[in-house]
Design a protein around this motif. Structure first.
Motif, mmCIF file in Angstrom:
data_model
loop_
_atom_site.group_PDB
_atom_site.id
_atom_site.type_symbol
_atom_site.label_atom_id
_atom_site.label_comp_id
_atom_site.label_asym_id
_atom_site.label_seq_id
_atom_site.Cartn_x
_atom_site.Cartn_y
_atom_site.Cartn_z
ATOM 1 N N PHE A 247 0.828 -1.205 0.000
ATOM 2 C CA PHE A 247 0.000 0.000 0.000
ATOM 3 C C PHE A 247 0.863 1.256 0.000
ATOM 4 O O PHE A 247 0.565 2.236 -0.688
ATOM 5 C CB PHE A 247 -0.948 0.020 1.209
ATOM 6 N N ILE A 248 1.939 1.224 0.769
ATOM 7 C CA ILE A 248 2.838 2.382 0.825
ATOM 8 C C ILE A 248 3.460 2.630 -0.539
ATOM 9 O O ILE A 248 3.466 3.762 -1.035
ATOM 10 C CB ILE A 248 3.920 2.182 1.906
ATOM 11 N N PHE A 249 3.977 1.570 -1.178
ATOM 12 C CA PHE A 249 4.597 1.727 -2.502
ATOM 13 C C PHE A 249 3.587 2.198 -3.549
ATOM 14 O O PHE A 249 3.892 3.046 -4.381
ATOM 15 C CB PHE A 249 5.253 0.427 -2.965
ATOM 16 N N SER A 250 2.376 1.638 -3.472
ATOM 17 C CA SER A 250 1.341 2.062 -4.416
ATOM 18 C C SER A 250 1.016 3.537 -4.240
ATOM 19 O O SER A 250 0.878 4.283 -5.215
ATOM 20 C CB SER A 250 0.072 1.228 -4.221
ATOM 21 N N GLY A 251 0.917 3.946 -2.993
ATOM 22 C CA GLY A 251 0.638 5.360 -2.727
ATOM 23 C C GLY A 251 1.751 6.263 -3.204
ATOM 24 O O GLY A 251 1.496 7.333 -3.786
#
Length: 138
Positions: free
Chosen positions: A19-23
């Motif tokens: 989720f962090i990388f996607s964000g």
């Protein structure tokens, strides 16, 4: 943050990092694969640091708990009178003012008919007797 029961910790962290990388990708902060690799390395070091610090805190808490148990034993010794004819050297050493050599001398000079006989032992003077006689019995 509460992890659902049955939800493995590794899956939780993988999902969170994804989720962090996607964000970061959607925000335009991550544009190239090299940046992604650097970020993974930084996050890995961060997670390792958190794990190490958590372990150290756990060990410190365990140490503090152990020290409090020793203090409880010492408090029990203060409350209950110690029988100088039956106490072990370890029990005698817990008493403030009695060290290993004095405890050994007390054990070696048994039996005592009264607590006042301790003053005949070298190193156990009247001053120490006046401080400790209320904690001792025969």
């Amino acid at each position: 943050m509460k992890v659902k029961s049955g939800y493995r910790t590794s899956e939780f962290w993988f999902t969170l990092v994804s989720f962090i990388f996607s964000g970061l990708y959607l925000a335009g902060i991550l544009k190239e694969n090299d940046q992604k690799e650097q970020l993974i390395e930084i996050i890995s070091h961060g997670v390792e640091s958190v794990i190490l610090i958590s372990g150290q805190i756990f060990i410190l808490a365990k140490y503090i708990r152990g020290r409090s148990e020793v203090k409880k034993i010492a408090e029990e010794v203060k409350i209950n009178k110690i029988n100088i004819n039956t106490a072990s050297e370890e029990e005698l050493i817990i008493i403030k003012g009695i060290g290993p050599s004095l405890a050994s001398a007390i054990v070696d000079n048994r039996p005592f008919n009264s607590v006042s006989e301790l003053t005949k032992i070298k190193g156990f003077g009247k001053s120490l007797y006046s401080k400790l006689h209320k904690q001792l019995t025969v």
